[in-house]
Design an enzyme around this catalytic site. Sequence first.
Site, PDB file in Angstrom:
ATOM      1  N   LYS A  71       1.533 -16.985   0.090  1.00 63.57           N
ATOM      2  CA  LYS A  71       1.315 -18.427  -0.056  1.00 63.57           C
ATOM      3  C   LYS A  71       1.094 -18.843  -1.504  1.00 63.57           C
ATOM      4  O   LYS A  71       1.670 -19.821  -1.972  1.00 63.57           O
ATOM      5  CB  LYS A  71       0.098 -18.867   0.776  1.00 63.57           C
ATOM      6  CG  LYS A  71       0.334 -19.022   2.242  1.00 63.57           C
ATOM      7  CD  LYS A  71      -0.792 -19.777   2.913  1.00 63.57           C
ATOM      8  CE  LYS A  71      -2.163 -19.244   2.573  1.00 63.57           C
ATOM      9  NZ  LYS A  71      -2.408 -17.869   3.024  1.00 63.57           N
ATOM     10  N   THR A  73       1.965 -17.319  -4.222  1.00 67.61           N
ATOM     11  CA  THR A  73       3.193 -17.129  -4.983  1.00 67.61           C
ATOM     12  C   THR A  73       4.165 -18.280  -4.744  1.00 67.61           C
ATOM     13  O   THR A  73       4.775 -18.809  -5.681  1.00 67.61           O
ATOM     14  CB  THR A  73       3.854 -15.794  -4.596  1.00 67.61           C
ATOM     15  OG1 THR A  73       2.924 -14.730  -4.862  1.00 67.61           O
ATOM     16  CG2 THR A  73       5.130 -15.554  -5.386  1.00 67.61           C
ATOM     17  N   ARG A  94      -7.103 -22.133  -5.278  1.00 68.64           N
ATOM     18  CA  ARG A  94      -8.494 -21.692  -5.215  1.00 68.64           C
ATOM     19  C   ARG A  94      -8.755 -20.631  -6.282  1.00 68.64           C
ATOM     20  O   ARG A  94      -7.841 -19.954  -6.742  1.00 68.64           O
ATOM     21  CB  ARG A  94      -8.804 -21.093  -3.835  1.00 68.64           C
ATOM     22  CG  ARG A  94      -8.809 -22.107  -2.716  1.00 68.64           C
ATOM     23  CD  ARG A  94      -9.088 -21.437  -1.377  1.00 68.64           C
ATOM     24  NE  ARG A  94      -8.016 -20.541  -0.986  1.00 68.64           N
ATOM     25  CZ  ARG A  94      -8.110 -19.638  -0.014  1.00 68.64           C
ATOM     26  NH1 ARG A  94      -9.246 -19.504   0.642  1.00 68.64           N
ATOM     27  NH2 ARG A  94      -7.095 -18.885   0.309  1.00 68.64           N
ATOM     28  N   LYS A 105      -7.512  -6.799  -1.011  1.00 64.98           N
ATOM     29  CA  LYS A 105      -6.530  -7.867  -1.151  1.00 64.98           C
ATOM     30  C   LYS A 105      -5.962  -7.981  -2.559  1.00 64.98           C
ATOM     31  O   LYS A 105      -4.806  -8.334  -2.768  1.00 64.98           O
ATOM     32  CB  LYS A 105      -7.171  -9.201  -0.738  1.00 64.98           C
ATOM     33  CG  LYS A 105      -6.211 -10.370  -0.708  1.00 64.98           C
ATOM     34  CD  LYS A 105      -6.931 -11.611  -0.178  1.00 64.98           C
ATOM     35  CE  LYS A 105      -5.993 -12.817  -0.174  1.00 64.98           C
ATOM     36  NZ  LYS A 105      -5.648 -13.269  -1.521  1.00 64.98           N
ATOM     37  N   ALA A 273     -11.627 -19.060   4.299  1.00 65.27           N
ATOM     38  CA  ALA A 273     -10.859 -19.901   5.220  1.00 65.27           C
ATOM     39  C   ALA A 273     -11.258 -19.678   6.675  1.00 65.27           C
ATOM     40  O   ALA A 273     -10.678 -20.292   7.562  1.00 65.27           O
ATOM     41  CB  ALA A 273      -9.374 -19.648   5.049  1.00 65.27           C
ATOM     42  N   PHE A 301      -5.221 -18.542   4.757  1.00 65.84           N
ATOM     43  CA  PHE A 301      -4.753 -17.942   6.009  1.00 65.84           C
ATOM     44  C   PHE A 301      -3.614 -18.763   6.620  1.00 65.84           C
ATOM     45  O   PHE A 301      -2.878 -19.435   5.910  1.00 65.84           O
ATOM     46  CB  PHE A 301      -5.907 -17.742   6.989  1.00 65.84           C
ATOM     47  CG  PHE A 301      -6.949 -16.771   6.521  1.00 65.84           C
ATOM     48  CD1 PHE A 301      -6.590 -15.639   5.800  1.00 65.84           C
ATOM     49  CD2 PHE A 301      -8.301 -16.980   6.778  1.00 65.84           C
ATOM     50  CE1 PHE A 301      -7.546 -14.731   5.362  1.00 65.84           C
ATOM     51  CE2 PHE A 301      -9.267 -16.074   6.338  1.00 65.84           C
ATOM     52  CZ  PHE A 301      -8.877 -14.952   5.638  1.00 65.84           C
ATOM     53  N   PHE A 381      11.866 -10.619   0.728  1.00 66.53           N
ATOM     54  CA  PHE A 381      11.555  -9.277   0.233  1.00 66.53           C
ATOM     55  C   PHE A 381      12.862  -8.516   0.077  1.00 66.53           C
ATOM     56  O   PHE A 381      13.869  -8.817   0.733  1.00 66.53           O
ATOM     57  CB  PHE A 381      10.625  -8.533   1.207  1.00 66.53           C
ATOM     58  CG  PHE A 381       9.176  -8.910   1.091  1.00 66.53           C
ATOM     59  CD1 PHE A 381       8.225  -7.988   0.694  1.00 66.53           C
ATOM     60  CD2 PHE A 381       8.748 -10.199   1.380  1.00 66.53           C
ATOM     61  CE1 PHE A 381       6.884  -8.331   0.598  1.00 66.53           C
ATOM     62  CE2 PHE A 381       7.419 -10.565   1.285  1.00 66.53           C
ATOM     63  CZ  PHE A 381       6.483  -9.625   0.892  1.00 66.53           C
ATOM     64  N   TRP A 409       9.184 -15.013  -6.290  1.00 60.84           N
ATOM     65  CA  TRP A 409       8.497 -13.825  -6.820  1.00 60.84           C
ATOM     66  C   TRP A 409       9.395 -13.133  -7.850  1.00 60.84           C
ATOM     67  O   TRP A 409       8.930 -12.750  -8.924  1.00 60.84           O
ATOM     68  CB  TRP A 409       8.173 -12.851  -5.676  1.00 60.84           C
ATOM     69  CG  TRP A 409       7.337 -11.683  -6.114  1.00 60.84           C
ATOM     70  CD1 TRP A 409       5.977 -11.602  -6.133  1.00 60.84           C
ATOM     71  CD2 TRP A 409       7.812 -10.411  -6.603  1.00 60.84           C
ATOM     72  NE1 TRP A 409       5.573 -10.374  -6.611  1.00 60.84           N
ATOM     73  CE2 TRP A 409       6.676  -9.622  -6.901  1.00 60.84           C
ATOM     74  CE3 TRP A 409       9.085  -9.876  -6.812  1.00 60.84           C
ATOM     75  CZ2 TRP A 409       6.774  -8.331  -7.407  1.00 60.84           C
ATOM     76  CZ3 TRP A 409       9.187  -8.572  -7.318  1.00 60.84           C
ATOM     77  CH2 TRP A 409       8.038  -7.821  -7.601  1.00 60.84           C
TER      78      TRP A 409
END
Length: 556
Positions: A71, A73, A94, A105, A273, A301, A381, A409
């Site tokens: 998210k 990215t 955030r 993470k 979240a 999330f 990906f 990305w």
Amino acid sequence: MKSDIQIAQEAKMKPIMEMARSLSIDEDDVELYGKYKAKISLKVFEKFRNKQDGKLILVTSINPTPAGEGKSTVTVGLGQALNKIGKKAIIALREPSLGPVFGVKGGAAGGGYSQVVPMEDINLHFTGDMHAITSAHNLLSAAIDNHIHQGNALRIDLRRILWKRVMDMNDRALRNIIVGLGGKINGFPREDGFMITVASEIMAILCLSKDLMDLKERIGRIVVAYDLDGNPVYCRDLKVQGAMAMLLKDAIKPNLVQTLENIPAIVHGGPFANIAHGCNSILATKLGLKLGDYLVTEAGFGADLGAEKFMDIKCRYGELKPDCVVIVATVRALKHHGGTPKDRLSEENLEALSKGFENLEKQVENIRSFGVPAVVAINRFITDTDNEVKLIEDRCRKIGVEVSLCEVWEKGGEGGVDLAEKVANIIETQPSNFKVLYNLNLTIKEKIHKIVTSIYGGEGVLYTKAAEGQIKELEKFGLDKLPICMAKTQYSLSDDPTLLGRPSGFKVTVREVKIANGAGFIVVLTGDIMTMPGLPRIPAAEKMDIDENGMITGLF
């Protein structure tokens, strides 16, 4: 391929004052934290008071999986892409918490060629906001125990103190502790515990306040305990709300940084979240709407948690109206929701992908229930096959939702041009008819039932005896006419993390109901929600290092 930190360290950043000038912010309204970070004075709002707000774009996702969705990215990449197609866009994110950075993470500054920089600073101490929040929170903790030690004039019930201590680190050993040991001079022994700073109500208050005085008033409303007669004891009863607000006088100011492509980024606030509402501050969002024609922000999330709270809590208090929502999905994550084991996500599996698509379909329905148009972003990906991408595109068109293949990305803003064009076109041609999900005057149970049945797709709600009693207590003291903040697993639409995809026929069990009166919401806990995470067997911290020249490695 270079790592995220290598890419960030090679970035050609502009001096932050130059970024501020590009937004028409005067030098007197910028507080520099080195060459590439700054805080923006709240006086800026008065100068831009008559300027029309820009368009608000929310980035959310399907239910997250260990495969990752991206998210942040996509948020950064979309902001960069909008600028590439001639739009004046700003992003708002955030602030990362040190706990996840050193745990599993990693950081929260985007990835690849869609990052905010300076990445190392943002992921570490940044401008000190987390430390200020920690200090303000723990000042209240100290005041509670000191009041009891000094005679307990408020008759606080030691068995019903709600306010725990916090620190911004994952440390499971501090979840449940005993304080006040060592004799009379050290106070009264009692049970206590620590939460991680981002789970603090102070963090939620900071992110929902409209100015410093609103922050101070909200802090005063915090319910810290109950007295021996069962009545609430508020922070204002301890007379420390002014001192706590004083500690937050700089933390309340939004932070200005930039993306790898020198697009302005406001990074401010970082509530969980699940236990909280999972969005950056209202101040950051409203400032971005004044400074740019488009403001791209995210919610934590999946859409069932972060986006629902963005709509029902943040937009309600901030008087915001989202114009478009981007729902991020990946082939890998959808296959996981379709039953593919984690170690086989790189293999083509159209059957699992088709089944997992049901999760995305439900999240599209959720966004539409708020009256806001949606776009699906397939965050690509390298292992994704053309057949898999085509299946998602075909299924999206079948349910009538716009879809875009996103490669931000790998390619930065250029990889999101198609997404940016589709988002801009939707905003121009499909006006948002935003509405919240429920009326605040409904009972607590009615509001919970609405979320569970409408957003999660559940059949109903079960309550433990303790939760029933807590609801009655909140109703007794008139603390029930607030938004609901559901605390549940992020991995499933249900409260069972093993129920992937789009489960049906389930009921959600509410085991605890807590008041966050200063923040202005009721926390409804389901399942086993951890407010103080632990470190994994091999923490990310073990792979991090710094050399004699101050060069950091292993941070991602």
